[in-house]
Design a protein around this motif. Structure first.
Motif, short mmCIF file in Angstrom:
data_model
loop_
_atom_site.label_atom_id
_atom_site.label_comp_id
_atom_site.label_asym_id
_atom_site.label_seq_id
_atom_site.Cartn_x
_atom_site.Cartn_y
_atom_site.Cartn_z
N GLN A 125 0.83 -1.21 0.00
CA GLN A 125 0.00 0.00 0.00
C GLN A 125 0.86 1.25 0.00
N ILE A 126 1.84 1.30 0.88
CA ILE A 126 2.69 2.48 0.99
C ILE A 126 3.41 2.73 -0.32
N ALA A 127 3.98 1.67 -0.89
CA ALA A 127 4.72 1.81 -2.15
C ALA A 127 3.82 2.34 -3.26
N ALA A 128 2.63 1.77 -3.39
CA ALA A 128 1.70 2.21 -4.44
C ALA A 128 1.28 3.66 -4.24
N ASP A 129 1.12 4.06 -2.99
CA ASP A 129 0.67 5.42 -2.69
C ASP A 129 1.74 6.48 -2.94
N VAL A 130 2.98 6.06 -3.16
CA VAL A 130 4.03 7.02 -3.52
C VAL A 130 4.64 6.67 -4.87
N SER B 189 11.72 -0.36 -0.05
CA SER B 189 12.53 -0.95 1.03
C SER B 189 13.99 -0.57 0.86
N ALA B 190 14.48 -0.62 -0.37
CA ALA B 190 15.88 -0.26 -0.63
C ALA B 190 16.16 1.20 -0.31
N ILE B 191 15.22 2.07 -0.64
CA ILE B 191 15.39 3.51 -0.37
C ILE B 191 15.49 3.76 1.13
N PHE B 192 14.62 3.14 1.91
CA PHE B 192 14.66 3.33 3.37
C PHE B 192 15.97 2.80 3.96
N ARG B 193 16.41 1.64 3.48
CA ARG B 193 17.66 1.08 4.01
C ARG B 193 18.86 1.95 3.64
N GLN B 194 18.89 2.41 2.39
CA GLN B 194 20.02 3.21 1.93
C GLN B 194 20.04 4.59 2.57
N ARG B 195 18.89 5.20 2.72
CA ARG B 195 18.82 6.59 3.19
C ARG B 195 18.74 6.69 4.71
N LEU B 196 18.06 5.74 5.36
CA LEU B 196 17.82 5.84 6.80
C LEU B 196 18.48 4.73 7.60
N GLY B 197 18.96 3.70 6.91
CA GLY B 197 19.60 2.60 7.60
C GLY B 197 18.64 1.71 8.36
#
Length: 260
Positions: free
Chosen positions: A169-174, A182-190
């Protein structure tokens, strides 16, 4: 947003044939009119063209208008551009959702062309006034697409902490897909998406403990925990004290050691 003698209107619609009469009315105003037929193309053209106003459809494949609007709100050079939804999506919930995402107007495709032109003119005039006022310092700062998606996801989640989430849901909404988000959150926020959601729920919980007199069950529900006991357990594990102890210390003016 660029300000010019001849306003530039970007229309984003996957079936422009359905709004032929409206497009003709726009072009008859001697305005510059650009067209995008997918959400991704609309994102790219909004970023490169910096139009004065955007007319945006809702029901589009791959990336719908609401997801695209969330992304455009995070683009420094586009976030002040008025977005008007022009759509056949007429459910009250859809209208409210469009306006809550930052759309300045919600217009049905069945409207008279003269009404569309009148509404566009109003928002172009309002946009000129906004352009005359100082904008935030980051307007000229370039951001990557990943940063835009991350900001949009964080803003979306923060506004819906009380609701259950799925990664899909979150992915579709953005406007993206699960693995990429998931990769963006891991890379940017750890951290994972759901680890960040948990941190955000506890951060909001700490704020509510200090700033309100709400009971534990009410706070738990507002930040997305099923019960006060679940909230208390998670809070104690993360902060080191119970919510009640945290609130008491805040009321007494004691120094609170915030978790990193």
């Amino acid at each position: 947003m660029s300000v010019s003698v001849s306003p530039h209107v970007l229309v984003i619609d996957d079936v422009p044939e359905d709004i032929r009469s409206l497009l003709q009315a726009l072009r008859a105003q001697q305005w510059r009119v650009s067209l995008a037929t997918t959400g991704e193309q609309g994102y790219q053209r909004a970023q490169s063209l910096e139009p004065d106003l955007i007319l945006l459809d809702v029901r589009m494949p791959d990336m719908d208008g609401f997801a695209l609007c969330r992304l455009l709100q995070e683009l420094p050079r586009v976030r002040h551009t008025p977005i008007l939804f022009l759509t056949s999506a007429n459910a009250p919930t859809e209208r409210l959702e469009g306006l809550s995402h930052g759309g300045v107007d919600y217009i049905l495709k069945t409207c008279d062309p003269a009404e569309l032109i009148a509404r566009v003119k109003i928002h172009l005039r309002l946009a000129e006034r906004t352009a005359a006022t100082p904008q935030d310092e980051q307007d000229g700062t370039a951001v990557t697409h990943d940063e835009v998606v991350l900001r949009a996801a964080m803003r979306l989640i923060s506004g819906r902490l009380a609701e259950p989430f799925t990664l899909e849901q979150i992915a579709a909404d953005v406007g993206t897909y699960e693995k990429r988000l998931s990769a963006i959150f891991r890379q940017r926020l750890g951290m994972t998406v759901f680890a960040w959601i948990r941190e955000e729920r506890l951060r909001k919980g700490r704020a509510l403990l200090v700033e309100t007199t709400l009971g534990m069950q009410d706070i738990a529900e507002q930040v997305g925990f099923r019960s006060a006991s679940n909230f208390t357990t998670a809070f104690r594990e993360r902060v080191g004290v119970t919510p009640s102890q945290y609130r008491q210390a805040a009321q007494q003016g004691a120094a609170l050691t915030e978790p990193p």
